[in-house]
Design a protein around this motif. Structure first.
Motif, mmCIF file in Angstrom:
data_model
loop_
_atom_site.group_PDB
_atom_site.id
_atom_site.type_symbol
_atom_site.label_atom_id
_atom_site.label_comp_id
_atom_site.label_asym_id
_atom_site.label_seq_id
_atom_site.Cartn_x
_atom_site.Cartn_y
_atom_site.Cartn_z
ATOM 1 N N GLU A 172 92.028 -0.197 15.646
ATOM 2 C CA GLU A 172 92.331 1.079 16.400
ATOM 3 C C GLU A 172 93.008 2.219 15.571
ATOM 4 N N VAL A 173 93.442 2.550 14.959
ATOM 5 C CA VAL A 173 94.046 3.565 13.740
ATOM 6 C C VAL A 173 92.610 3.489 13.122
ATOM 7 N N TYR B 196 96.539 6.577 4.155
ATOM 8 C CA TYR B 196 96.038 5.233 4.784
ATOM 9 C C TYR B 196 95.204 4.698 4.466
ATOM 10 N N ASN C 87 94.042 1.520 23.997
ATOM 11 C CA ASN C 87 95.385 1.501 23.871
ATOM 12 C C ASN C 87 95.986 3.008 24.660
ATOM 13 N N LYS D 257 95.503 -1.390 11.253
ATOM 14 C CA LYS D 257 95.366 -1.104 12.551
ATOM 15 C C LYS D 257 94.193 -0.956 12.972
ATOM 16 N N LEU E 228 98.244 5.342 22.762
ATOM 17 C CA LEU E 228 97.712 6.118 21.530
ATOM 18 C C LEU E 228 96.589 6.971 21.629
ATOM 19 N N SER F 280 104.008 5.179 12.776
ATOM 20 C CA SER F 280 104.309 3.762 12.756
ATOM 21 C C SER F 280 103.537 2.637 13.271
ATOM 22 N N MET F 281 102.131 2.942 13.741
ATOM 23 C CA MET F 281 101.206 1.450 13.648
ATOM 24 C C MET F 281 100.987 1.349 12.290
ATOM 25 N N VAL F 282 101.157 1.717 11.262
ATOM 26 C CA VAL F 282 99.956 1.826 10.401
ATOM 27 C C VAL F 282 101.690 1.250 8.937
ATOM 28 N N LYS G 213 102.357 8.631 16.009
ATOM 29 C CA LYS G 213 102.106 7.248 16.564
ATOM 30 C C LYS G 213 101.422 6.469 14.989
ATOM 31 N N ILE G 214 99.954 7.040 14.198
ATOM 32 C CA ILE G 214 99.747 6.437 13.434
ATOM 33 C C ILE G 214 100.713 5.463 12.511
#
Lengths: 284, 261
Positions: free
Chosen positions: B228-229, A118, B52, B226, B55, B219-221, B216-217
Motif C-alpha cells: 500500500e505504501v 524506503y 486503508n 508494504k 492511511l 511506522s508502516m515500513v 504513518k509511513i
C-alpha cells in the motif's frame, strides 16, 4: 508617504514578532532546557543542573557522537567528490541542457525523503534489485547483506543530501568567469593546475556552503539510520529523538542538540571567514 | 571521448537518483507482494491503499496542513518581503539574521525547539502545533522568493501610483500583487512541497490525535515492505513531478518578463 507607512509598519512588526516567537524564543528555551535538572514525568525540573552535560561525556554517548560525525563527514566527502564534477559539468552545458539537468535533479529532491529512503531499502534488500543483478551476472553466488549495514546508511544519506551539495556549488561555479580558465590553459597550465589554482580557490564559498548544508543536517536524519541501519543508534538525531520521544529526558536531548548548534555555528564562522578572505583578496 | 565520459557520469548519477524511485513505482503495479519478480500488472495495491482508512486519514491531514501552511506562509512571507523592501526599521538585521538561521538550521533543531515552546506555552500537540511549525519553516523560503522578485521591479511604478492618488490598498491590490503573482505561486508550490516532504519536524510536533503521512509511513515500513505504501509513494512521486514542472513554468514566465529589467 507618511500615512501609507502605517499598514506596512504594522505588518512588519507582526511578522517580526512571529519570527521572534517561533524562531528565536524556541532556540533560547532549548538552550535553557539543557541546563535544567531531569525529571521523568514533567520532562524537566526548574532546577539548574549540569547533569546533562556530564552525561554527554559518557563513553557510550561519546561513541555515538563520534560515529555520527564520521557518518556525516563521509557523506559530505562523497557528496563533494560526486557533486563537484556534476556542478562543474552542468555549469558548462548549453542553457536548455542546463535547465534539463537541474529539473531532473529537482524532481527527486521534491519527492518525500522518507519515501525515497524506503525506495533505497527496496533496492538494497537481500532479495532486492542489486543483489538479484549481481547474482544474475555471476559476480556473487549468494545474496550480500547490504541492508542494515553502515554502507547502506551512507548510501542513503548520500542519496538524500547530494542536491544540497550540488545546488550551492552550481550557483558558485556558474558565476565563475570562464576566461580565467582559458587564460590559464593558454599560459600552459594543465588540467590539474587549472583546477587546483584557479577553479577550486574561486569556488571555495560554494564548497563551504555545500558542506554546511550537508554536514550538520545529515546528523539529524534519524529515520535514514532507522530504516537502513537497523535499530542501532547511529546518528545524533537518533539520540535526540530517543531522549525527547521515548526516554522523556529533555535536558539530555537539549544538551545533545546544543552540540549540533555549536558545530553549525563553528562551520558558519568558517564560511564567513572564507568569504571575508576572498573579498579581501579581490580588493588587493 | 571527453563528451562520452561526461554523458556517462551524468547518466550514472541520474541512474542512482532515479532507479530506486522507478523500482518503487514499478512495484506498486506489481502483483508480487514483495516485488521479488514481475508477476503481472495489478491495481490491487491502490485499492488496498484506498481501503486503508487510517492511511487515508493521515494523507488527508497531510494535504490539509500543506495547503494551510503554504497559503499562510506565502501570505505572511509576501507581506514581510514587501514591508522589508520598503521600510527601514530598527531590528532589520535581527529580522534578516533570524530568517537565515531558520533557513540554515537543521530540521531536528527546529523540531525540538518548537516542541519545547509548544509544551512550555501549553499548546497541545496536534493540528495547530503542526501548522505553526510548518508555517515557520516555510516562511524564510517565501520571503526570499518574493524579495528576489521585488528587487526586479521598478520602484517608480509605486511612486507614480501614489502621485496619481492611489491608496495603499489600491497600490497593493492593483500593482504589487499582480506583479508578484508568479513569485507568489512559485513560493506557494515550494511551501506545499516542503510541508509534504517534511519528516523530522512533523515527527516531533504532532500528537497521536493528528497522525500525518510521514509518521504513518514510517511506522508502516519500519518492519518491512508494504505494497500500500508503494502505491501511495507512486502517487506522491507523480505529484512532485507535476509540482516541479509547474513551478518551472512559473519561473520561465518570470524570465520572459522583459521591459522592467
Amino acid at each position: 508617504m507618511k500615512s501609507s507607512g502605517r499598514t506596512e509598519r504594522l505588518v512588519t512588526v507582526l511578522v517580526s514578532l512571529w519570527l521572534v516567537l517561533f524562531g528565536v524564543v524556541p532556540l533560547l528555551l532549548l538552550v535553557a532546557t539543557s541546563f535544567f535538572a531531569q525529571d521523568p514525568i514533567d520532562f524537566f525540573r526548574l532546577a539548574p543542573s549540569l547533569e546533562s552535560y556530564r552525561q554527554l561525556l559518557d563513553p557510550g554517548y561519546l561513541q555515538v557522537m563520534r560515529r555520527s560525525v564520521q557518518f556525516a563527514a563521509l557523506t559530505t566527502l562523497l557528496c563533494l567528490l560526486i557533486g563537484y564534477p556534476f556542478a562543474w559539468y552542468t555549469s558548462r552545458l548549453s542553457r536548455p541542457a542546463r535547465v534539463l539537468v537541474l529539473v531532473l535533479l529537482m524532481i527527486p529532491f521534491w519527492t518525500n525523503s522518507l519515501v525515497r529512503t524506503y525506495a533505497i531499502r527496496m533496492v538494497l534488500g537481500s532479495q532486492g534489485l542489486l543483489n538479484q543483478a549481481l547474482l544474475a551476472l555471476g559476480i556473487i553466488d549468494s545474496p550480500l547483506r547490504l541492508l542494515y549495514t553502515d554502507t547502506a546508511v551512507v548510501l542513503g544519506l548520500f542519496y538524500l543530501m547530494l542536491p544540497f551539495m550540488i545546488l550551492p556549488l552550481y550557483a558558485c561555479l556558474e558565476k565563475l568567469d570562464y576566461r580565467l580558465v582559458e587564460a590559464a590553459r593558454d599560459l600552459g597550465a594543465g588540467f590539474l593546475q587549472t583546477l587546483l589554482r584557479i577553479v577550486w580557490p574561486l569556488s571555495l564559498p560554494g564548497v563551504y556552503a555545500g558542506c554546511i548544508m550537508v554536514f550538520v543536517p545529515t546528523m539529524g536524519l534519524f529515520y535514514v539510520a532507522t530504516l537502513l541501519g537497523g535499530a542501532r543508534q547511529l546518528l545524533v538525531g537518533n539520540l535526540i529523538q530517543q531522549q525527547f520521544l521515548n526516554a522523556r529526558n529533555w535536558p539530555l536531548g537539549s544538551a545533545t542538540s546544543v552540540v549540533l548548534i555549536l558545530m553549525m555555528a563553528l562551520m558558519l564562522t568558517g564560511y564567513w571567514l572564507v568569504l571575508r578572505r576572498l573579498a579581501g583578496r579581490r580588493r588587493q | 571521448m571527453k563528451g562520452v565520459c561526461r554523458l556517462g557520469f551524468f547518466l550514472g548519477i541520474f541512474a542512482y537518483l532515479y532507479l530506486p524511485i522507478v523500482i518503487l513505482v514499478a512495484n506498486s503495479f506489481n502483483a508480487n507482494r514483495y516485488g521479488l519478480q514481475w508477476d503481472g500488472f495489478t491495481l490491487q495495491w491502490f485499492l488496498a491503499m484506498a481501503g486503508n482508512a487510517s492511511l487515508m486519514e493521515a494523507a488527508r491531514h497531510s494535504l490539509f496542513v500543506a495547503v494551510c501552511a503554504a497559503t499562510a506562509a506565502t501570505l505572511i512571507g509576501a507581506l514581510a518581503a514587501i514591508g522589508f523592501s520598503r521600510y527601514r526599521f530598527p531590528g532589520r538585521r535581527l529580522f534578516q539574521g533570524t530568517l537565515m538561521t531558520l533557513m540554515m538550521a537543521p530540521d531536528i533543531i527546529l523540531a525540538i525547539s518548537l516542541l519545547v515552546l509548544f509544551v512550555v506555552v501549553g499548546i497541545s500537540l496536534g493540528f495547530w502545533s503542526l501548522l505553526l511549525a510548518h508555517i515557520t519553516f516555510c516562511l524564510p523560503f517565501t520571503v526570499v522568493t518574493v524579495s528576489a522578485r521585488l528587487q526586479d521591479f521598478d520602484p517608480f511604478l509605486l511612486d507614480a501610483a501614489r502621485d496619481l492618488g492611489a491608496s495603499e490598498l489600491q497600490i497593493l491590490g492593483r500593482i504589487v500583487l499582480p506583479l508578484l503573482r508568479p513569485a507568489l505561486l512559485a513560493s506557494w508550490l515550494l511551501c506545499f512541497t516542503l510541508s509534504l516532504d517534511d519528516v523530522i519536524v512533523s515527527s516531533f510536533v504532532t500528537g497521536p490525535s493528528y497522525d500525518v503521512l510521514p509518521l504513518k509511513i514510517f511506522s508502516m515500513v519500519k518492519v518491512g515492505v508494504k505494497p500500500e505504501v508503494n502505491a501511495l509513494a507512486t502517487i506522491m512521486v507523480g505529484l512532485s513531478l507535476v509540482l516541479v514542472l509547474l513551478s518551472q513554468l512559473l519561473l520561465k514566465e518570470r524570465e520572459g518578463y522583459g521591459p522592467l529589467r
